[in-house]
Scaffold this active site. Structure first.
Site, PDB file in Angstrom:
ATOM      1  N   GLU A   1      -7.908   3.521  15.645  1.00 44.40           N
ATOM      2  CA  GLU A   1      -7.252   2.208  15.596  1.00 44.40           C
ATOM      3  C   GLU A   1      -6.395   1.989  16.820  1.00 44.40           C
ATOM      4  OE1 GLU A   1      -4.889   1.129  12.232  1.00 44.40           O
ATOM      5  OE2 GLU A   1      -6.348   1.848  10.778  1.00 44.40           O
TER       6      GLU A   1
ATOM      7  N   CYS B   1       8.524  11.667  -2.128  1.00 40.77           N
ATOM      8  CA  CYS B   1       8.655  10.922  -3.385  1.00 40.77           C
ATOM      9  C   CYS B   1       9.578  11.723  -4.316  1.00 40.77           C
ATOM     10  CB  CYS B   1       7.271  10.747  -4.005  1.00 40.77           C
ATOM     11  SG  CYS B   1       7.306   9.950  -5.622  1.00 40.77           S
TER      12      CYS B   1
ATOM     13  N   ARG C   1       0.859  -1.183   0.000  1.00 40.68           N
ATOM     14  CA  ARG C   1       0.000   0.000   0.000  1.00 40.68           C
ATOM     15  C   ARG C   1       0.894   1.232   0.000  1.00 40.68           C
ATOM     16  NH1 ARG C   1      -2.614  -0.573   6.135  1.00 40.68           N
ATOM     17  NH2 ARG C   1      -0.658  -0.201   7.202  1.00 40.68           N
TER      18      ARG C   1
ATOM     19  N   ASN D   1      -5.998   6.186   4.469  1.00 39.80           N
ATOM     20  CA  ASN D   1      -5.671   5.523   5.726  1.00 39.80           C
ATOM     21  C   ASN D   1      -4.219   5.839   6.073  1.00 39.80           C
ATOM     22  OD1 ASN D   1      -5.969   3.341   7.885  1.00 39.80           O
ATOM     23  ND2 ASN D   1      -4.227   2.599   6.712  1.00 39.80           N
ATOM     24  N   GLU D   2      -4.000   6.371   7.246  1.00 41.16           N
ATOM     25  CA  GLU D   2      -2.637   6.615   7.743  1.00 41.16           C
ATOM     26  C   GLU D   2      -1.710   7.159   6.657  1.00 41.16           C
ATOM     27  OE1 GLU D   2      -1.315   3.028   9.744  1.00 41.16           O
ATOM     28  OE2 GLU D   2      -2.564   3.463  11.469  1.00 41.16           O
TER      29      GLU D   2
ATOM     30  N   PRO E   1      -0.827 -11.934  11.677  1.00 40.89           N
ATOM     31  CA  PRO E   1      -0.546 -12.106  13.113  1.00 40.89           C
ATOM     32  C   PRO E   1      -1.063 -10.972  13.998  1.00 40.89           C
ATOM     33  CG  PRO E   1       1.463 -12.270  11.765  1.00 40.89           C
ATOM     34  CD  PRO E   1       0.401 -11.683  10.902  1.00 40.89           C
TER      35      PRO E   1
ATOM     36  N   CYS F   1       2.418   7.403  -6.334  1.00 44.01           N
ATOM     37  CA  CYS F   1       2.766   8.802  -6.032  1.00 44.01           C
ATOM     38  C   CYS F   1       1.465   9.590  -5.946  1.00 44.01           C
ATOM     39  CB  CYS F   1       3.666   9.380  -7.118  1.00 44.01           C
ATOM     40  SG  CYS F   1       3.898  11.162  -6.897  1.00 44.01           S
TER      41      CYS F   1
ATOM     42  N   GLU G   1      -0.793  -8.999   7.376  1.00 39.32           N
ATOM     43  CA  GLU G   1      -1.029  -8.632   8.781  1.00 39.32           C
ATOM     44  C   GLU G   1      -1.804  -9.713   9.542  1.00 39.32           C
ATOM     45  OE1 GLU G   1      -1.057  -3.971   9.308  1.00 39.32           O
ATOM     46  OE2 GLU G   1      -2.568  -4.531   7.832  1.00 39.32           O
TER      47      GLU G   1
HETATM   48 ZN   LIG Z   1       6.146  11.397  -6.947  1.00 43.74          ZN
END
Ligand SMILES: [Zn+2]
Length: 659
Positions: A297, A153, A106, A144-145, A348, A110, A346
């Site tokens: 979360e 970037c 995820r 998300n986050e 675990p 860009c 994810e």
């Molecule tokens: Zn970029």
């Protein structure tokens, strides 16, 4: 106050309808009234360009409505589908070593790529249109986050955007050259198009270049959020939020401007309660026009992914966390996630129900939290958090200055935590505030490690001090310009005269044998220290008594209007720091409770009738004590607590009331 929420994240796109139905029923049994859905399901919602299918979303929304569970819809922009990424490496995120990400995790795209932005806008528009008629959708979570896995970037798109951003900031290339001092090392640029991105290089890049690339990245992320919010607002007035965290590479204050309220995620393990509490006492103060905030979360039992098995919460820790969250005025306590994931990376991670449908180790604690909330509900509804009068500046911009100049491996959060821990240990009412915080209800402001003090911030602080506020600044505050250059007129720029500093020298004192004394406590100077010679109207509280700079001051105070400015010039050890804090913050310590064990946190609330309450929580896995100096009523047990020593069991909590 707003509704009290208790919930978890659901991923209906991963399960058949029956399984999701079962989970929703189970949520209801646990006392939950909030679900988060949708956040990674782009390929389900739009399997091919412009082929939309939101049936999983709308079916789940219908079931949740039947069980009276409110919903936060999360937009799935962190996981663009393969048709958007395959064969288009130019759309993907490129790190500072020039490595281009591939599809499958995820945040691999860009977020400045124009085609991505277009597709994200189209998807979100369709998605919100599909859910807007459901009136139990209480918020939209953007993405998300943001930036949890990637920093700046360095792709071609970003290069072009960078040049545009510089041109709009500086106007002419000469202005940039002057501001960055590019005569150094022949860095002079002839046009904006020549300005490099700070990718790998033999030694270090120019500090101004690095600082601006971070500012550019943070501004573009806020711009992406603003675009998404605009799309949503065209269709629906549902409040927009985002689940951020202390650790991600963004400027949360800029982001917060694009949101109706800000939410957060925290997975702080047991034994680090200052870290947990900083979250409760930061996000709530991120905006000036609302105190609304949600914890979206946290884990029921442990976090984890393929590379990491997290630590299991000790018994009782989850209740302590939820108690502290609601006591702090946060509206929601929500888990990632309800049903453990059978695939992905994810698996675990802790959950409430396993992927095979049985209760996990987190099930009982989650059930107990549901019961605790029912017990607390009337008390929460009849009282509110009191606005703390002591504020600690916490700024992502300041953090970015330490990213560029870590010196002795400085980590901004760790450094500021020592101040926060000092406030916590002394039971001083406290809040973490961004630079833009309105100081109307603040009486003591502490601003450590903010290398660059902007004109706007300084102007506000001058007014605050003139009206009686105390401002403690430093260490390492005010000693750099916006461009991360050093001042050339005086060591602290505009702050020099205000603080009554005549001369300043700055050098690393760690291990240098510099010692001093402040408020009767001996101090060993450390870190990048600023040592002062001062004007006559300045009180010197800390003076260097040994070392090459003997006689210089490292802790000074100057009256200004009705208030004062205090400059701290060195990194203080925890005990010395607490002595300094106590000297200025004594009036804000919890009253009538004394000798409180360090792991007991006190949160100040007042009832609708104005009676004072202390909500206490013991974050230790051992019994911890406190001494009451007067009698209090304990509301959970409905018992009178007399003067003297009282013990709180491991992870226990109390609500003390004055009346
Ligand atoms: Zn970029």
């Amino acid at each position: 106050m707003n509704k009290i929420y208790y919930g978890a994240a659901l991923y209906p796109e991963l399960w058949d309808r029956e399984t999701t139905e079962q989970d929703i029923k189970e949520m209801k049994k646990l006392g939950m009234n909030l679900a988060r859905i949708g956040e990674f399901a782009w390929s389900t919602f739009e399997p091919a360009p412009n082929q939309f299918d939101f049936s999983v979303l709308t079916e789940t929304l219908t079931s949740l409505a039947e069980h009276e569970i409110d919903v936060i819809i999360c937009t799935p922009t962190p996981t663009p589908p393969i048709w958007l990424t395959a064969n288009y490496p130019e759309r993907l995120h490129r790190n500072h070593q020039g490595v281009t990400m591939v599809h499958g995790s995820r945040q691999h795209i860009c977020t400045n790529n124009r085609y991505f932005r277009e597709r994200a806008a189209i998807l979100v528009e369709q998605m919100i249109a599909a859910v807007a008629q459901f009136n139990h959708v209480v918020a939209i979570q953007l993405d998300n986050e943001f930036k949890c896995h990637v920093g700046p970037c360095y792709c071609e798109t970003c290069k072009q955007e960078w040049h545009k951003w510089l041109a709009s900031k500086y106007g002419t290339i000469d202005t940039l050259n002057n501001a960055w001092g590019t005569a150094i090392w022949s860095q002079h640029y002839q046009s904006f198009e020549q300005v490099v991105q700070p990718v790998s290089t033999p030694f270090l890049h120019n500090s101004s270049l690095q600082q601006n690339y971070l500012a550019f990245t943070h501004a573009k992320l806020a711009e992406f959020a603003a675009e998404q919010t605009k799309v949503i607002k065209k269709i629906s007035p549902i409040p927009v939020t985002h689940n951020s965290s202390m650790f991600f590479d963004l400027d949360n204050e800029l982001l917060a401007d694009q949101l109706d309220f800000i939410s957060f995620d925290t997975y702080t393990p047991a034994g680090k309660h200052p870290g947990f509490m900083m979250n409760q006492e930061r996000w709530r103060y991120m905006k000036n026009d609302t105190r609304r905030t949600m914890l979206l979360e946290t884990s029921t039992s442990h976090n984890g992914h393929l590379d990491l098995y997290g630590l299991l919460h000790p018994a009782g820790y989850l209740q302590a966390e939820s108690f502290a969250t609601f006591a702090s005025g946060v509206e929601a306590f929500s888990y990632w996630l309800f049903r453990g994931q059978k695939s992905g990376c994810e698996q675990p991670h802790g959950s409430i129900v396993s992927s095979w449908g049985e209760p996990t180790i987190g099930y009982q604690p989650a059930k107990q939290v549901g019961e605790l909330i029912e017990q607390l509900r009337p008390l929460l509804e009849s009282s509110e958090v009191m606005e703390p009068r002591v504020a600690l500046t916490y700024s992502d911009r300041a953090r970015s200055f330490l990213t560029v100049e870590p010196g002795e491996d400085y980590d901004y959060k760790t450094l500021v935590t020592s101040f926060y821990q000092g406030l916590l240990a002394l039971n001083i009412e406290r809040k973490l505030v961004p630079e833009g915080h309105n100081l109307a209800e603040t009486e003591l402001l502490i601003t450590p490690y903010v290398h660059y003090i902007s004109d706007q911030f300084l102007e506000k602080v001058i007014k605050f001090v003139a009206q009686g506020g105390i401002w403690i600044a430093g260490p390492m505050t005010g000693d750099r310009t916006e461009e991360h250059t050093w001042h050339t007129d005086s060591g602290l720029g505009a702050l020099t005269e205000l603080a009554g500093v005549k001369e300043m020298m700055q050098f690393p004192t760690t291990g240098s044998g510099h010692k001093g004394e402040a408020f009767g406590t001996s101090v060993e100077l450390s870190g990048l220290s600023s040592l002062f010679t001062v004007e006559d109207d300045v009180i010197v509280h800390g003076k260097v008594t040994a070392g090459q700079a003997q006689g210089k001051a490292f802790l000074i105070e100057r009256a200004l209007g009705k208030g004062k400015i205090v400059m701290v010039g060195t990194v203080l050890e925890q005990n010395a720091l607490q002595v300094v804090i106590e000297n200025y913050a004594k009036p804000y310590m919890a009253k009538h409770v004394a000798q409180v064990a360090e792991e007991i946190v006190i949160i100040k609330r007042k009832t609708n009738q104005g009676a004072l309450q202390y909500w206490l929580v013991n974050f230790s896995d051992q019994p911890r004590s406190l001494v009451l100096e007067k009698e209090w009523r304990e509301l959970l047990s409905d018992k009178q607590l007399g003067v003297g020593k009282h013990v709180i069991e491991p992870f226990g909590y109390r609500v003390l009331s004055q009346k």
